[in-house]
Every structure is written in structure tokens, then in C-alpha cells.
Enzyme design. Structure first.
Site, mmCIF file in Angstrom:
data_model
loop_
_atom_site.group_PDB
_atom_site.id
_atom_site.type_symbol
_atom_site.label_atom_id
_atom_site.label_comp_id
_atom_site.label_asym_id
_atom_site.label_seq_id
_atom_site.Cartn_x
_atom_site.Cartn_y
_atom_site.Cartn_z
ATOM 1 N N SER A 189 0.793 -1.263 0.069
ATOM 2 C CA SER A 189 -0.217 -0.017 0.044
ATOM 3 C C SER A 189 0.845 1.281 0.066
ATOM 4 O O SER A 189 1.892 1.307 -0.850
ATOM 5 C CB SER A 189 -0.886 -0.095 0.905
ATOM 6 O OG SER A 189 -1.987 1.008 1.174
ATOM 7 N N ASP A 402 -8.112 -5.810 -6.371
ATOM 8 C CA ASP A 402 -7.674 -4.442 -5.720
ATOM 9 C C ASP A 402 -8.071 -3.337 -6.683
ATOM 10 O O ASP A 402 -7.446 -3.218 -7.648
ATOM 11 C CB ASP A 402 -6.464 -4.292 -5.038
ATOM 12 C CG ASP A 402 -6.195 -3.077 -4.474
ATOM 13 O OD1 ASP A 402 -6.983 -2.219 -4.105
ATOM 14 O OD2 ASP A 402 -4.986 -2.469 -4.572
ATOM 15 N N HIS A 455 -6.220 -5.574 -1.858
ATOM 16 C CA HIS A 455 -5.243 -4.731 -1.689
ATOM 17 C C HIS A 455 -4.096 -5.152 -0.837
ATOM 18 O O HIS A 455 -2.806 -4.858 -1.145
ATOM 19 C CB HIS A 455 -5.797 -3.293 -0.908
ATOM 20 C CG HIS A 455 -5.079 -2.343 -0.911
ATOM 21 N ND1 HIS A 455 -4.583 -1.451 -1.974
ATOM 22 C CD2 HIS A 455 -4.656 -1.434 0.150
ATOM 23 C CE1 HIS A 455 -3.860 -0.490 -1.751
ATOM 24 N NE2 HIS A 455 -3.883 -0.542 -0.330
#
Length: 478
Positions: A189, A402, A455
Site C-alpha cells: 500500500s 484491488d 489490496h
């Protein structure tokens, strides 16, 4: 005095008193501290792996105390790689990655939770089977990390990266037995902005002759935030490819916005209108993993998502870390599993076991999004280009479900580096099934998708991600 003003003054007073207490208290403590952990509340019996927790003081006066969890490799810790793991956010705790992504422990989610201390069980696909891992609560204010001064909490991309380099140099001095182990910096991330900068700092320090020499070999990033031109602009194309918006809207928004969905001209009425339609189509989705339910409907209104997006975190954090409120009774809502971490990490028995300094932090938060943080790196692509010239290995992987940082975006900026392909696009297999797709470039960069991953891909596809990591870290083909 108005009630609101009085409350603000009272809050300020308590904050100042806390800072004064921390300054006095921390002056009596060592700059660095570590402890071996043999037992953890919620886990039956002694831990079947080696765990160490501690603090390392960084900053000009060591006012910033970064907390860490160190887990030795279960295979051959004397020779296995050492991975420094940075959770995203910025502001998401290392404990989240340890418990939900790549560590050896997880909550017994199949048990009916009765409000007491959650039970822990072993995970079969922990990355610690083949590597030692340091999980760091970074930046300051994340997890159990704190500062003894109010100024210490002021941080950002560059300062947090410098702190991490300081952390690693001091930690290696305290752990000389690992000085020759190959080292990788990893995370997912928002850490996609920080990881290449930390690797650069380490490389620069080595070239300058700083001691100790850090045996950095490369880096690993999952669904990394990199550049808004790629990350956000590819969301529209991704949504169309996944059947979330119709052909007509896709063609219209391409024409009206000219392919720029990040910084929209406020006078471009057609583009604004099309983007409103786009956000209306995706407003009920969990963009961290589009197939999973959005259990807490805390998503921003469509009109709030149009405009300059300096970081994905600023608009999407409510999707990625719902607030700890009473869960909606749905079948296997992932958000409920997150709530267990709050109950566990805020239990006094757990804090004592982890050797958390009393009074240093209030309630543990999985992700602390209110940090006074400066988003200074607009794009990290140039860092990848420079690290490629120095010959570092890299694994960039993307959960393909994601939509916060779509795999199309990551694939696009990797292509923009203009390196030739040495291993063409192909599937990679786990237990006879396709785990995802991969391609390798001449700069020693491997790109991989994780089929069905979200994600934070290892959270959704632990078996596949462990196989991917194990092969890559051993320099075997995926």
C-alpha cells in the site's frame, strides 16, 4: 467561557501534561530496549517460534521511539534473508501485517467471539518459514511507537524514511549475528512511496562508508501506491475491464476527461458529470477487494472523490480500515476480524507480555489516520529507476481484485521504466492451479499478479503469496 472553547483548552492541557510526563519518564529509560517473548495471551503454551519486541530511539535526540516485532526465521536464521516490513497507511500498525498478512499467528475467527480476549492460532503460510522479519511501527504515532516531544510527532515521507534508516543501523549494531544476512525492505500500500527511498538511504549510506554495512539486496512491494497519474487514472479502465461500468460510460468519460481523472478542470462540466456517474456505479463496492462485502458503509460521497488526490489514503482509508463499531451481522465479514485486534492489543495482559511502556500510548489503533504527516513524494518512479541502475532485485506484486491501486496501474509504471522483458507474461502455479501471472524485466524486477487477491494480497491469498515469496526470495522462477 463557551463550552467548545473550554473543552479545547481542557484537551490541550491534558495533552501537554501527557507530553511532560513522557519526557520525564522516558529520560529514565534506555534509548533502545528489547525483550524475548516466550508466551502471548490467547495462545496456548509457549510460542513455537522466536519473537522479540522492543524500541529503538531515532531522531536528533532519540525522541522518537519506534516499536518493533522481530521474528526469527523458522528455517535457518543464521543464513536466511532478513526482511524489514513496513505496513502502509501511512499509520497502519505492524501488528496488522503480522496478524493478518504474513506472520505466523492469527485469531481463531471460526470461534464465536464472546467479548473476552481473542484466541490465537498458528497460520500455515507464514513468511517466517523462510525468512526473519522485523515488523516496524512506522511512522511515529503508528501502533505502539511514540515521541517524547510534540515536535517529534511531526513527520512525513522523507523524515520517516530517515528514521527507518537510523532504526536499521542501530538495530543491526544490537544484532551483529545478522550483519551478513541478505536484507530486503518490503511492505504494501502506501509503503510503496517509502520503501524505495529507504533502500536508497541504505545504499547511499553503504557507499559513504557508514557503519555497519547493511547487506541490502533488494525490495518487495505489494499493490504499492506509486504515482497518482498511474494509480488513480487506471481505476476507470480497471472498473470497465471488470464489468463495473458500461461501455457507454467508459467511452464518454474517456472523451470528456481526456484520460485525466485525477486533476479535473472545474470548468469541465461533462467530465465532472461522467465522473459522478462513475463513482455512483462503484459507491457500494469494497475497493480493497471488489468481490468482498463492504460491511461498514463509510465510503466518501462521490463528489468528495473528484479532484486532486495527493494520496490514495486520503480518499480511500475508510474502505481499507473501517472504524471499530458494532459489526453488521454478515457471513464472514472481514471487518469483524479486524475488531479482534483492537480487543487483543488493548488488553493490559497483552501489553505487559509485549513489554509496551506504560503511559506511552493510549488505545492501540490498527490504522492511525490522524497523524500530522506530510505527503512529500508525489511519485516514487524515479527512485525505482535509480535503484534499477544499481542492480537491486525487486518483486512488485498486485492482488488483481484491488481497485484502490489496480494492477493495471502498477503494470503501467513498470513499463514506463523501459526495460526489456527477459521472461514473458505467463501464469505461475500453486498446487496445480494458477496463482497469478508474472513477467520479469532486465532490471531484475519481477511483476506478479495474485489471482483473487485484494489490496493486501497475502491477507486474501496466503498460500499463493507465500509460494510466490518463497520462490522469489530463493531466486527461483515464480
Amino acid at each position: 467561557m463557551e463550552g467548545g472553547a473550554g473543552n479545547k483548552l481542557l484537551s490541550l492541557y491534558f495533552n501537554l501534561m501527557l507530553i511532560v510526563q513522557l519526557q520525564f519518564w522516558s529520560s529514565l529509560l534506555p534509548i533502545s530496549y528489547s525483550a524475548a517473548i516466550r508466551h502471548l495471551p490467547g495462545f496456548p503454551g509457549p510460542l513455537p517460534f522466536e519473537l522479540e519486541t522492543g524500541y529503538v530511539g531515532v531522531g536528533e535526540s532519540e525522541e522518537v521511539q519506534l516499536f518493533y516485532y522481530f521474528l526469527k526465521s523458522e528455517k535457518n536464521p543464521e543464513k536466511d534473508p532478513l526482511v524489514i516490513w513496513l505496513t502502509g497507511g501511512p499509520g497502519c500498525s505492524a501488528l496488522s501485517a503480522l496478524l493478518y498478512e504474513i506472520g505466523p499467528l492469527f485469531f481463531a475467527v471460526d470461534e464465536e467471539y464472546n467479548g473476552t480476549l481473542p484466541n490465537l492460532v498458528l497460520k500455515p503460510h507464514s513468511w517466517t518459514q523462510v525468512a526473519s522479519i522485523i515488523f516496524i511501527d512506522s511512522p511515529v504515532g503508528t501502533g505502539f511507537s511514540y515521541s517524547t516531544t510534540s515536535q517529534g510527532f511531526q513527520t512525513g515521507d522523507f523524515k520517516s524514511s530517515k528514521h527507518l534508516y537510523q532504526f536499521l543501523t542501530k538495530w543491526m549494531i544490537d544484532h551483529p549475528e545478522l550483519v551478513n544476512n541478505p536484507i530486503y525492505v518490503a511492505g504494501d500500500s502506501y509503503s510503496g512511496k517509502i520503501i524505495p527511498l529507504v533502500v536508497k538511504d541504505i545504499s547511499d549510506g553503504n557507499e559513504a562508508g557508514n557503519e555497519p554495512f547493511i547487506n541490502i539486496k533488494g525490495y518487495i512491494m505489494g499493490n504499492p501506491v506509486t504515482d497518482p497519474v498511474f494509480d488513480s487514472n487506471k481505476q476507470v479502465q480497471y472498473a470497465h475491464g471488470m464489468g463495473l461500468i458500461p461501455d457507454e460510460l467508459y467511452e464518454s468519460v474517456k472523451r470528456s476527461c481526456g484520460g485525466n481523472y485525477v486533476q479535473i478542470d472545474p470548468t469541465n462540466v461533462l467530465c465532472q458529470k461522467d465522473m459522478q456517474s462513475f463513482y455512483k456505479c462503484i459507491s457500494g463496492l469494497n475497493i480493497a477487494q471488489i468481490l468482498e462485502p463492504l460491511c461498514f458503509f463509510a465510503s466518501p460521497k462521490p463528489e468528495e472523490m473528484v479532484g486532486d488526490r495527493r494520496s490514495l489514503k486520503q480518499k480511500n482509508n475508510e474502505f481499507l480500515d473501517p472504524k471499530p463499531i458494532k459489526p453488521i451481522p454478515t457471513d464472514r465479514c472481514r471487518s469483524f476480524d479486524y475488531l479482534l485486534a483492537y480487543s487483543w492489543a488493548n488488553d493490559s495482559r497483552v501489553r505487559n507480555a509485549l513489554h509496551i511502556r506504560k503511559g506511552s500510548v493510549g488505545n492501540w489503533q490498527r490504522c492511525s489516520y490522524g497523524l500530522p504527516y506530510q505527503y512529500e513524494i508525489q511519485s516514487s518512479i524515479e527512485y525505482h529507476a535509480n535503484l534499477s541502475k544499481k542492480g537491486f532485485r525487486s518483486l512488485i506484486y498486485s492482488g488483481d481484485h484491488d481497485m484502490a491501486v489496480p494492477f493495471l496501474a502498477t503494470e503501467a509504471w513498470i513499463k514506463s521504466l523501459n526495460y526489456s522483458i527477459v521472461d514473458e507474461w505467463r501464469s505461475w502455479i500453486v498446487d496445480g492451479q494458477i496463482g497469478g501471472y508474472t513477467r520479469t524485466y532486465s532490471n531484475r524486477m519481477t511483476f506478479a499478479t495474485v489471482k483473487g487477491g485484494g489490496h493486501t494480497a497475502p491477507e486474501y491469498k496466503p498460500k499463493e503469496c507465500f509460494a510466490m515469496f518463497k520462490r522469489w526470495i530463493s531466486e527461483d522462477p515464480l
